[in-house]
Design an enzyme around this catalytic site. Structure first.
Site, PDB file in Angstrom:
ATOM      1  N   HIS A   9      30.226  48.403  24.632  1.00 36.56           N
ATOM      2  CA  HIS A   9      31.019  49.256  23.736  1.00 36.56           C
ATOM      3  C   HIS A   9      32.386  48.642  23.444  1.00 36.56           C
ATOM      4  O   HIS A   9      32.888  48.751  22.330  1.00 36.56           O
ATOM      5  CB  HIS A   9      31.159  50.669  24.307  1.00 36.56           C
ATOM      6  CG  HIS A   9      29.836  51.336  24.537  1.00 36.56           C
ATOM      7  ND1 HIS A   9      29.667  52.398  25.370  1.00 36.56           N
ATOM      8  CD2 HIS A   9      28.598  51.054  24.034  1.00 36.56           C
ATOM      9  CE1 HIS A   9      28.392  52.768  25.370  1.00 36.56           C
ATOM     10  NE2 HIS A   9      27.721  51.955  24.577  1.00 36.56           N
TER      11      HIS A   9
ATOM     12  N   HIS B 198      25.008  55.283  17.189  1.00 34.30           N
ATOM     13  CA  HIS B 198      25.292  54.606  18.463  1.00 34.30           C
ATOM     14  C   HIS B 198      24.420  53.366  18.639  1.00 34.30           C
ATOM     15  O   HIS B 198      24.856  52.359  19.200  1.00 34.30           O
ATOM     16  CB  HIS B 198      25.131  55.542  19.665  1.00 34.30           C
ATOM     17  CG  HIS B 198      25.616  54.871  20.911  1.00 34.30           C
ATOM     18  ND1 HIS B 198      26.953  54.811  21.246  1.00 34.30           N
ATOM     19  CD2 HIS B 198      24.966  54.142  21.855  1.00 34.30           C
ATOM     20  CE1 HIS B 198      27.098  54.094  22.338  1.00 34.30           C
ATOM     21  NE2 HIS B 198      25.908  53.673  22.740  1.00 34.30           N
TER      22      HIS B 198
ATOM     23  N   ASP C 130      25.857  49.775  19.477  1.00 30.03           N
ATOM     24  CA  ASP C 130      25.351  48.907  20.552  1.00 30.03           C
ATOM     25  C   ASP C 130      24.960  47.530  20.003  1.00 30.03           C
ATOM     26  O   ASP C 130      25.235  46.499  20.624  1.00 30.03           O
ATOM     27  CB  ASP C 130      24.101  49.529  21.198  1.00 30.03           C
ATOM     28  CG  ASP C 130      24.449  50.513  22.309  1.00 30.03           C
ATOM     29  OD1 ASP C 130      25.587  50.501  22.812  1.00 30.03           O
ATOM     30  OD2 ASP C 130      23.544  51.303  22.673  1.00 30.03           O
TER      31      ASP C 130
ATOM     32  N   HIS D 155      19.143  46.718  23.901  1.00 32.26           N
ATOM     33  CA  HIS D 155      19.935  45.559  24.320  1.00 32.26           C
ATOM     34  C   HIS D 155      19.076  44.311  24.531  1.00 32.26           C
ATOM     35  O   HIS D 155      19.414  43.223  24.074  1.00 32.26           O
ATOM     36  CB  HIS D 155      20.698  45.859  25.612  1.00 32.26           C
ATOM     37  CG  HIS D 155      21.699  46.965  25.478  1.00 32.26           C
ATOM     38  ND1 HIS D 155      22.710  46.949  24.546  1.00 32.26           N
ATOM     39  CD2 HIS D 155      21.838  48.134  26.149  1.00 32.26           C
ATOM     40  CE1 HIS D 155      23.428  48.056  24.663  1.00 32.26           C
ATOM     41  NE2 HIS D 155      22.916  48.790  25.618  1.00 32.26           N
TER      42      HIS D 155
HETATM   43 ZN   LIG Z   1      25.692  52.111  24.141  1.00 25.97          ZN
END
Ligand SMILES: [Zn+2]
Length: 281
Positions: A55, A212, A216, A239
């Site tokens: 973040h 979000h 990310d 991720h």
């Molecule tokens: Zn996140």
């Protein structure tokens, strides 16, 4: 966590300042990712690491910060409210200064795509930096959400920075058993139970979840070590897949090249203030 100015060509460098950190100094680069199960953790392979960098990395990308030392007196960055907004606030309070050297970016030259089961990510040539993302959850609180955004003129701050991380209450017990999300609460995440959002104040954006995921992705992609000029598309990605496409990209010299960011695209921050000594969270 303290953010300190750094000379041109430093990049983003994390430093552990506590005794247990063994003086770890590590570049924010995808080659240094040692764990990406829940959050992004950087490490040197010798035990010392810094977790939950994504973040802050998103805020740095969104605010056009190329060179910075990030000092941390523990193994994890402050989660704050689960979004990037507190970091953007700190950066704005501190001020940003333009340095003499041209900004070096990674220009995508041809499309590259990675798939894993029903998830996929793509990087494509394009002007500037834009991201599209699509998610599809069974929970009616989330459902299908689709968004594309171009990172210009403060769009990171207004459209993305306040979007919080999210999780399902049903998964909390399992995560805690794995030693993860131990500090997770309604103060630093959107918590979904079945078809409902449990947070009293509700959502910050109608489609906060997909926003979000874009936030990310911006943080993950900034581990390229330079801003990207091109388009990113994510479908139910996370991720691990974001890092994987970055590794594939950097390994294939025919897909990208270094280029200087043209001045007219270098307008992520409208106001440039004098830079202070440091800023802390
Ligand atoms: Zn996140």
């Amino acid at each position: 966590m303290t953010l300190l100015p750094a000379p041109s060509h430093t990049g983003i460098v994390f430093r552990r300042t506590d005794a247990d950190g063994h003086g770890l100094e590590i570049a924010a680069h995808v080659d240094n990712v040692v764990d990406d199960r829940m959050c992004t953790t950087l490490g040197d392979g010798n035990g010392a690491s810094i977790a939950t960098v994504e973040h802050l990395m998103a805020a740095l990308s969104g605010c056009g910060i190329d060179n910075l030392y990030v000092e941390v007196d523990g193994a994890e960055l402050p989660i704050m409210d689960g979004s990037a907004a507190p970091f953007v606030f700190l950066i704005e309070c501190a001020g940003v200064v333009a340095q003499d050297a041209p900004r070096r970016a990674i220009e995508i030259l041809k499309p590259i795509k990675i798939e894993d089961k029903d998830s996929q990510v793509e990087l494509l040539p394009g002007d500037g930096f834009s991201l599209g993302f699509e998610i599809d959850f069974r929970s009616a609180a989330i459902g299908r959400q689709d968004m594309t955004v171009e990172l210009v003129n403060g769009t990171f701050k207004s459209e993305l920075s306040r979007a919080r991380t999210f999780g399902f209450i049903e998964e909390v017990a399992q995560l805690r058993a794995m030693g993860l999300a131990l500090g997770g609460s309604l103060d630093n995440a959107v918590v979904v139970s079945g078809d409902e959002v449990l947070n009293e104040g509700g959502l910050r954006y109608r489609d906060e979840f997909v926003r979000h995921k874009i936030l990310d992705s911006i943080g993950d992609l900034y581990l390229a070590g330079a801003p990207i000029i091109g388009r990113f598309k994510g479908l139910r990605s996370g991720h691990a897949l974001n890092h994987a496409i970055l590794r594939s990209l950097l390994a294939d010299q025919s897909c990208w090249r270094y280029t200087n960011v043209p001045r007219d695209q270098d307008d992520l921050f409208e106001e440039l203030n004098e830079v202070p000594a440091a800023v802390s969270a």
